[in-house]
Design a protein around this motif. Structure first.
Motif, PDB file in Angstrom:
ATOM      1  N   ASN A  83       0.800  -1.223   0.000  1.00  0.00           N
ATOM      2  CA  ASN A  83       0.000   0.000   0.000  1.00  0.00           C
ATOM      3  C   ASN A  83       0.835   1.277   0.000  1.00  0.00           C
ATOM      4  N   ILE A  84       2.117   1.211  -0.436  1.00  0.00           N
ATOM      5  CA  ILE A  84       2.921   2.437  -0.529  1.00  0.00           C
ATOM      6  C   ILE A  84       2.916   2.917  -1.974  1.00  0.00           C
ATOM      7  N   PRO A  85       2.293   4.070  -2.258  1.00  0.00           N
ATOM      8  CA  PRO A  85       2.398   4.600  -3.616  1.00  0.00           C
ATOM      9  C   PRO A  85       3.720   5.330  -3.768  1.00  0.00           C
ATOM     10  N   GLY A  86       4.638   4.770  -4.549  1.00  0.00           N
ATOM     11  CA  GLY A  86       5.948   5.393  -4.723  1.00  0.00           C
ATOM     12  C   GLY A  86       5.841   6.711  -5.459  1.00  0.00           C
ATOM     13  N   GLU A  87       4.822   6.831  -6.314  1.00  0.00           N
ATOM     14  CA  GLU A  87       4.564   8.084  -7.001  1.00  0.00           C
ATOM     15  C   GLU A  87       3.061   8.294  -6.988  1.00  0.00           C
ATOM     16  N   VAL A  88       2.628   9.516  -7.222  1.00  0.00           N
ATOM     17  CA  VAL A  88       1.189   9.777  -7.171  1.00  0.00           C
ATOM     18  C   VAL A  88       0.464   8.953  -8.232  1.00  0.00           C
ATOM     19  N   SER A  89       1.137   8.720  -9.368  1.00  0.00           N
ATOM     20  CA  SER A  89       0.468   7.984 -10.434  1.00  0.00           C
ATOM     21  C   SER A  89       0.239   6.518 -10.066  1.00  0.00           C
TER      22      SER A  89
END
Lengths: 495, 332
Positions: A83-89
């Motif tokens: 659940n870690i979004p490394g980037e907003v996309s």
């Protein structure tokens, strides 16, 4: 068939041993920095610029391009697993990717993400090969009013990511928008809401917001749920089967097409593209109610969109010399150190060079698929790791990731604060995605609105007299109506 | 065991002797640098400012044998990085600031209460500069800068132009031109972007009539005939675009011009020997063929000004911009 013969020559050059090796190094590094949240291709490429002193231009640029599009492959890994979004996309990907991982289906989700990335990435390179100059000119027709209309259209995605209550979604969205106001105003150049603290001039990074409300909040929730939150179900299968691939193929193609077309617009944030493709998938689905609970299409579409966007970004770089993202600005800097000037001149004066790079992108995408598929099994097994091990790892990854965005300890602190906010939002059953969506859309909406009105000396007629702008606004209204209909149907089915 | 002890003792004594020897030689000033130096860059990676500071860092690293690393601290229109380098970090010479026009002369002109002032730093050296250039779409009706100026005099309310911020390089450049024509800049239509990568598509797509960016930024588009460069605002013709006339040659005399530039400075309180060492190394750097070639490839102009001369140039620039600022509707 001019492009075709150029491409063959380019592929031949890209297949030389040294160029193959550089493509592989690029793919490996790209996957690595893609997997690590926050640490994007931009800083990695910038660090490698000194290597240009020893490498030949084509070798160096093949490697740097590989890092750029390779990072898109790894980007989904942490979103799906922890659940870690490394980037907003990557935020749209986790909306369904993480629920899938919790159900023990991390393997199929990651596999579909890799295959979707390959399909769309390659499709994007085909688009780049055959239509680059034409497409670049068409994209120029988008001025501030068109961007404004596009962002209004993107705003309708709010309905899709608000869960069952649009009111709650709007309130959370408004909060995200307020957060985005902090910092230098996009058109005034003057600081807002800084309370005398220079660090607030920089505002909040949307990525720290996203990492906080998704990843940190998940860790906090796990503490409360007596360590159950990140304990997953039994792993059902490690890889997607043919049925999964067949089922998600239309989503990949749709996501890829949307991603490519919007990726041609230098002013369109890749996160906006990913959100729109997610929303489209939910609308065309016969079972929109499955979205947000673990729909493979919900992973396939935004991941494909991301990769197609990164291919499309090369169109404006090669054809016009305009870098659509910070990472491409670094790549452009790399070219310039060699005395190569990206833009129309490069195609004219050094076609051999351009086509070698394009050729290498076909090869690089194949390498990335081969590299990423075996990793899927490995990553999927990680979901069996106990909470006591995973929680600190997630925290550390988020903190390192948020620091590396701007080399700022302030961003680390903000990630934690957003984590606590996200924890409460989640505890009371409110949706979190609108926070991030409005955080990105807010500043672009504001800037394009102010600029459009500056162009027309204050007359709002500019939005209806320009055909593309008007069409987009009509489409936005239509999408809004469809969304509301889908929402009503879902709510009815739930109760 | 015994041999090991002897060996350790030997190593230690050699070190002690070495350090003592160095102290004797350099008793007057401490050795600098003895560890990594951070060069704080307010721009994100990619782009001209970042490229110049990376070239500086590479040269100085090689010269001193200690790593000089570029640390990007973007955000807040250069406020975040500048504040960190000049007011938060210890002024011990291990944090050096990649100076530019935005965090110095333009910020103090554009803001009434700037968070960083010119007095907060010791100006060491300006390394390169890049003058601004006025350009229109290749299909535009204006063939010369004079024609555009005459048209603007009659139609100032219709003029749309691309700006990279209300008190950025292009705003001061266009502002000076409009004021020199006797026009009010606030009558015109300023379309603000976040940088050249956003302004240039607007010019190419015909959404704005005029863009005012640096020579390096326009270079590929001018050479490919995608935009029509009307004038470069500098005393002499630019070496990278020698075919483009200066503003005076193009029939619009009297413009002082606005320059993009890049250099180094240090926080107030940084020891003098650090300042001197940086001043010396940058002065040598601008004669290094490798460095010169890199700057040539970036299409910027090497233009070294050191220490007091550099400081005076920035103060003078700030004064000019400060006079111009109220006419642009900034400095509030």
């Amino acid at each position: 068939m001019d492009a075709f013969s150029h491409l063959i020559t380019g592929l031949q050059a890209a297949l030389s041993i040294s160029n193959l090796l550089m493509a592989l190094v690029g793919a490996l590094l790209g996957t690595l920095v893609g997997v690590l949240p926050g640490l994007g291709p931009t800083s990695t490429m910038a660090m490698l610029i000194p290597l240009t002193a020893v490498l030949s231009p084509s070798s160096a640029i093949i490697m740097m391009a590989g890092i750029f599009y390779g990072a898109q492959y790894g980007g989904s890994t942490t979103s799906i697993l922890v659940n870690i979004p490394g980037e907003v996309s990557s935020v749209p990907t986790l909306l369904d990717g993480y629920p899938l991982a919790l159900q023990g289906k991390a393997g199929p989700a990651l596999g579909i993400a890799a295959i979707g990335s390959f399909v769309a990435g390659t499709g994007g390179v085909i688009g780049l090969t055959f239509f680059a100059p034409v497409l670049a000119d068409q994209a120029l027709r988008f001025g501030p009013p068109e961007y404004f209309a596009l962002m209004v259209l993107a705003l309708t995605v709010m309905v899709s990511v608000s869960g069952s209550s649009i009111i709650k979604g709007l309130l959370i969205g408004a909060f995200g928008y307020l957060m985005s106001l902090v910092g230098i105003g996009p058109t005034s150049g003057l600081p807002r809401f800084h309370y005398g603290a220079p660090v607030l001039y920089g505002g909040f990074e949307t990525v720290t917001m996203a990492m906080g409300v998704f990843a940190i909040a998940e860790v906090l929730a796990g503490l409360e749920e007596s360590r159950k939150a990140v304990t997953h179900h039994k792993i059902e299968k490690l890889f997607p089967n043919l049925r999964d691939v067949r089922q998600t193929m239309p989503a990949m193609l749709r996501g890829g097409t949307i991603g490519f077309l919007l990726g041609l617009l230098p002013g369109c944030n890749p996160a906006v593209t990913a959100f729109i493709s997610y929303d489209v998938e939910k609308k065309v689905s016969r079972h929109p109610e499955r979205f947000g609970k673990g729909a493979l299409e919900g992973v396939a579409a935004p991941e494909s969109a991301n990769n197609a966007t990164s291919s499309a970004a090369f169109v404006s770089l090669f054809a016009l010399g305009i870098p659509a993202s910070p990472a491409l600005a670094v790549l452009m800097g790399g070219l310039m150190i060699y005395g190569l000037q990206p833009g129309p001149l490069l195609f004219r004066d050094r076609p051999d060079f351009v086509w070698t790079i394009i050729g290498s992108m076909y090869i690089g995408n194949v390498m990335l698929l081969v590299l990423n598929l075996p990793l899927v099994g490995l990553w999927a097994r990680l979901t069996r790791a106990p909470y006591a091990i995973m929680a600190p790892v997630i925290l550390i990854l988020c903190l390192i990731g948020s620091y590396s965005l701007r080399n700022s300890t302030f961003d680390m602190g903000m990630t934690l604060i957003f984590g606590v906010i996200g924890y409460f939002i989640r505890k009371y059953g409110w949706p979190t995605a609108p926070l991030v969506l409005c955080g990105i859309l807010g500043p672009i909406l504001e800037k394009s609105l102010v600029n459009s009105l500056a162009m027309s000396a204050g007359s709002p007629m500019i939005f209806v007299t320009r055909p593309i702008c008007l069409a987009l606004l009509v489409a936005a209204v239509a999408l809004l109506l469809i969304s509301l209909k889908v929402l009503r149907k879902n709510v009815k089915e739930e109760y | 065991m015994k041999t090991k002890k002897v060996f350790v003792a030997l190593v230690v004594s050699v070190f002690v002797a070495g350090i003592a020897g160095m102290c004797l030689v350099q008793a007057a000033e401490p050795a600098y640098p003895t560890k990594q130096v951070e060069l704080i860059q307010t721009a994100a990676p990619g782009g001209g400012q970042d490229a110049v500071s990376r070239a500086v860092a590479e040269y100085v690293t090689k010269k001193w044998g200690q790593p000089v690393v570029v640390v990007n601290k973007p955000g807040g229109g250069t406020v975040v990085g500048a504040h960190y380098a000049l007011k938060e970090a210890k002024p011990d010479g291990y944090t050096i600031f990649a100076e530019a026009q935005i965090p110095s002369s333009m910020m103090v002109a554009g803001m009434l209460n700037p968070p960083i002032k010119l007095e907060d730093r010791i100006f060491i050296a300006r390394v390169v500069l890049d003058p601004i250039c006025f350009a229109v779409n290749a299909d535009a009706p204006w063939k010369t800068f004079k024609e555009l100026s005459d048209w603007a005099k009659a139609h100032s309310k219709e003029l749309t132009w691309g700006s990279t911020g209300p008190f950025g390089t292009s705003a001061f450049g266009v502002g000076e031109w409009l004021v020199s024509l006797g026009l009010n800049p606030l009558d015109t239509r300023m379309v603000v972007s976040s940088g050249f990568a956003e302004t240039i598509p607007r010019l190419l797509g015909g959404h704005i009539m005029l863009a005012c960016q640096t020579v390096a930024e326009f270079y590929p588009l001018v050479k490919a005939g995608k935009v029509r460069a009307l004038a470069v605002v500098s005393e002499k013709r630019n070496t990278h675009l020698p075919e483009i006339p200066t503003a005076t040659e193009a029939g619009v005399p009297g413009l002082k011009g606005v320059n993009w530039w890049s250099g180094v400075s240090a926080a107030k309180g940084t020891p003098q020997y650090v300042v001197d060492k940086w001043a010396k190394v940058t002065e040598e750097m601008v004669k290094d063929p490798t460095f010169l070639e890199k700057m040539n490839n970036l299409h910027v102009t090497v233009s070294y000004v050191g220490l007091n001369a550099f400081r005076d140039a920035v103060y003078k620039e700030a004064e000019t911009y400060t006079m111009l600022a109220p006419k642009l509707g900034v400095r509030k």
